[in-house]
Design a protein around this motif. Structure first.
Motif, mmCIF file in Angstrom:
data_model
loop_
_atom_site.group_PDB
_atom_site.id
_atom_site.type_symbol
_atom_site.label_atom_id
_atom_site.label_comp_id
_atom_site.label_asym_id
_atom_site.label_seq_id
_atom_site.Cartn_x
_atom_site.Cartn_y
_atom_site.Cartn_z
ATOM 1 N N VAL A 144 2.846 4.282 3.154
ATOM 2 C CA VAL A 144 3.202 3.705 1.844
ATOM 3 C C VAL A 144 2.031 3.791 0.871
ATOM 4 O O VAL A 144 2.174 4.263 -0.261
ATOM 5 C CB VAL A 144 3.653 2.236 2.003
ATOM 6 C CG1 VAL A 144 3.853 1.583 0.640
ATOM 7 C CG2 VAL A 144 4.931 2.157 2.820
ATOM 8 N N LYS A 145 0.879 3.341 1.328
ATOM 9 C CA LYS A 145 -0.281 3.281 0.431
ATOM 10 C C LYS A 145 -0.767 4.687 0.083
ATOM 11 O O LYS A 145 -1.123 4.976 -1.059
ATOM 12 C CB LYS A 145 -1.395 2.488 1.128
ATOM 13 C CG LYS A 145 -2.462 2.021 0.207
ATOM 14 C CD LYS A 145 -3.273 0.879 0.828
ATOM 15 C CE LYS A 145 -4.596 0.746 0.086
ATOM 16 N NZ LYS A 145 -5.742 1.012 0.928
ATOM 17 N N ARG B 17 -1.016 4.548 -7.165
ATOM 18 C CA ARG B 17 -2.433 4.591 -6.764
ATOM 19 C C ARG B 17 -3.283 5.124 -7.923
ATOM 20 O O ARG B 17 -2.890 6.022 -8.651
ATOM 21 C CB ARG B 17 -2.611 5.471 -5.536
ATOM 22 C CG ARG B 17 -2.371 6.960 -5.801
ATOM 23 C CD ARG B 17 -2.501 7.770 -4.541
ATOM 24 N NE ARG B 17 -2.348 9.192 -4.779
ATOM 25 C CZ ARG B 17 -1.221 9.874 -4.618
ATOM 26 N NH1 ARG B 17 -0.117 9.264 -4.215
ATOM 27 N NH2 ARG B 17 -1.181 11.170 -4.846
ATOM 28 N N TYR C 124 3.344 11.938 -4.880
ATOM 29 C CA TYR C 124 3.622 10.564 -5.302
ATOM 30 C C TYR C 124 5.020 10.200 -4.799
ATOM 31 O O TYR C 124 6.014 10.751 -5.265
ATOM 32 C CB TYR C 124 3.556 10.462 -6.828
ATOM 33 C CG TYR C 124 2.217 10.885 -7.379
ATOM 34 C CD1 TYR C 124 1.127 10.019 -7.329
ATOM 35 C CD2 TYR C 124 2.019 12.157 -7.895
ATOM 36 C CE1 TYR C 124 -0.121 10.413 -7.803
ATOM 37 C CE2 TYR C 124 0.784 12.565 -8.364
ATOM 38 C CZ TYR C 124 -0.276 11.684 -8.311
ATOM 39 O OH TYR C 124 -1.513 12.079 -8.767
ATOM 40 N N GLY D 228 7.447 6.826 -3.754
ATOM 41 C CA GLY D 228 7.603 5.366 -3.683
ATOM 42 C C GLY D 228 8.250 4.835 -4.945
ATOM 43 O O GLY D 228 9.016 5.548 -5.612
ATOM 44 N N ASP E 49 1.508 6.208 -2.516
ATOM 45 C CA ASP E 49 1.959 5.279 -3.563
ATOM 46 C C ASP E 49 1.801 5.888 -4.959
ATOM 47 O O ASP E 49 0.686 6.236 -5.358
ATOM 48 C CB ASP E 49 1.128 3.987 -3.458
ATOM 49 C CG ASP E 49 1.611 2.920 -4.417
ATOM 50 O OD1 ASP E 49 2.547 3.191 -5.204
ATOM 51 O OD2 ASP E 49 1.049 1.817 -4.385
#
Ligand code: FES
Length: 506
Positions: free
Chosen positions: A384-385, A391, A340, A342, A388
């Protein structure tokens, strides 16, 4: 020798001198970025941001490398611990490809820094060998190898492996590497300071006030900043990420071999939990470094037995001359298999996090620094996704995740119930700790080698689970989210920043 969050001494720790800071922190100025955590993630992030023009302050609660960077086995791999077919299942073929790209980019960045700053840390590119010893493992290896090929790794069949174990099938993956982590981070820390960055050691962040500018309260006063990064292995406080990351401990031995037959490259078996092997030369002395016997933190009654099992496993195959070092370290297994990285969920300010690296902390920590730099500078990143922290996967996560949460509930509930089993002070040997019942309350009791008793409240200051004794590391470990404490209750690992309450013993 530097200190580490453990009683045992790692190979790296023993060879490392302390880091002396160059610049002084200024409480009057507002920093662009403050980073908490002096491991590979924090230091690399700090350097990359400072190098990009930000004015950064890095704050470390103990000394640089005190956490898992000082206890890693420093495999630098694109062949990550979570099988690529699992990653592909959860994140698609494109996600698996991105994992390969992000980890390869991280290894390249490490090599770039080593070349740029002439860092003597034994960095070498290597191949990695993954080998199956049973029919079931062979089937799993086939699936994993196919997924790795699809993701873009250079995978081929291997007729031989570097380690003396029998096997049915093996694959070789190129483009991996290894190094000694502490010279690397210490040199990167110096590079960070030479371009104007500031480091504070022995300074713990105790609160973050999410204003603009943010106020970062520490044990050495308050500092202001516009952006803040938790590079603390797991963020402190109470966050969704604590429900998505499961703490584990892994055991490592560094041995010399009587026949000098040190394995080249990196090797991994496919047992559950798996073993991992490599060699590192330190000041001219080669060491076989092998690890395994992983378990969830606080879930192994006899942690010394983990070392004994690992040693017996190695002696079956290697001509061991001497076990020079034995140590254990902690890692956080993410629920869906990827870190994880971000913006920290649930915060309005620019607070960033990097956690859940599993057993791939050196590469994911470096990949996290690259991604955080781009995010914090407002630049594009294709990852990024994928990483994230917000998420939400439609899957339940690994099968270890649900029991972990059930464990949290059990532990919280046990606070409300009378103790099931009373343990008496009598029977506590020197050097041993255990939970005992004392005048109706449970206490965490340790008897030191001189016979003096050390007692603390066993209720974890994070969310109230009951800590367990770790005999190998002489620490109180929380099974819920991995907080760890010393014999007098001092915090060794996040997510808490508050010590266990001490008890007086008359
Ligand atoms: Fe969360 Fe102990 S670490 S309750």
């Amino acid at each position: 020798m530097i200190l580490r969050d453990a009683h045992t001494v790692s190979l790296w720790q023993d060879y490392a001198g302390g880091y002396n800071v160059i610049n002084r922190a200024d409480p009057q100025q507002t920093y662009d970025v403050i980073i908490a955590g002096g491991g590979i993630t924090g230091i690399t992030t700090a350097f990359l941001l400072q190098n990009a023009g930000k004015n950064c302050l890095l704050i470390e609660a103990a000394n640089l490398g005190y956490g898992t960077t000082g206890g890693t086995t420093a495999h630098l791999n694109t062949l990550v611990d979570v099988p690529y077919n699992t990653i592909q299942q959860h994140f698609g073929k494109e996600g698996a490809r991105q994992v390969k790209e992000a980890t390869a980019e991280a290894i390249q960045l490490i090599q770039h820094h080593i070349d740029r700053f002439d860092i003597r840390c034994g960095f070498e590119y290597a191949d990695a060998y993954l080998f199956a010893q049973t029919e079931k493992e062979e089937a799993a290896l086939k699936d994993t190898a196919e997924a790795m090929l699809l993701a873009g790794l250079d995978v081929s069949g291997a007729a031989t492996i570097p380690v003396p174990f029998s096997f049915r099938k093996a694959v070789k993956v190129t483009g991996q590497a290894k190094f000694s982590p502490l010279p690397y981070i210490q040199r990167m820390a110096a590079a960070f300071e030479h371009i104007g960055g500031t480091i504070l050691q022995q300074c713990r962040v105790t609160a973050v006030q999410d204003n603009d500018p943010m106020l970062i309260v520490t044990t050495l006063g308050a500092f202001r900043c516009r952006q803040f990064v938790y590079a603390t292995h797991i963020p402190p406080g109470v966050n969704l990420l604590h429900l998505r990351c499961v703490p584990y401990r892994s055991y490592v031995l560094a041995a010399t071999l009587a026949d000098n037959n040190y394995p080249e490259d990196l090797s991994y078996d496919m047992q559950q939990p798996f073993h991992y092997y490599r060699t590192q030369v330190m000041d001219g002395q080669p060491y076989l470094i092998a690890g395994g016997e992983d378990h969830k933190t606080g879930h192994q009654e006899n942690t010394e037995a983990c070392f004994r099992k690992l040693e017996a496993h190695l002696r079956e195959a290697f001509n061991i001359e001497d076990i020079r070092y034995r140590w254990s370290a902690q890692y956080y297994e993410p629920a869906d298999g990827l870190p994880y990285i971000g913006r920290l969920p649930g915060q309005t300010g620019e607070i960033y996090v990097a956690t859940g690296f599993g057993g791939n902390g050196m590469v994911y920590g470096t990949a996290a620094a690259l991604l955080l730099k781009r995010l914090m500078l407002g630049l594009h990143s294709e990852y990024v996704k994928l990483f994230d922290p917000s998420r939400i996967k439609p899957i339940a996560g690994f099968n270890t995740f649900v029991p972990h949460n059930a464990d949290v509930i059990k532990q919280l509930a046990s606070r409300l119930l009378p103790a099931e089993k009373l343990e008496q002070l009598a029977g506590l040997a020197p050097g041993e700790g255990k939970l005992v019942s004392y005048e109706g309350s449970k206490i965490a009791l340790y008897k030191d080698e001189q016979g003096a008793l050390h007692a603390v409240d066993p209720i974890c200051t994070h969310l109230g689970c009951e800590v367990h004794w770790n005999q190998a590391e002489k620490s109180w470990d929380c099974p819920c989210h991995g907080a760890r404490y010393g014999i007098d209750g001092q915090v060794l690992n996040a997510p808490t920043s508050r010590n266990l309450d001490p008890h007086d013993i008359g």
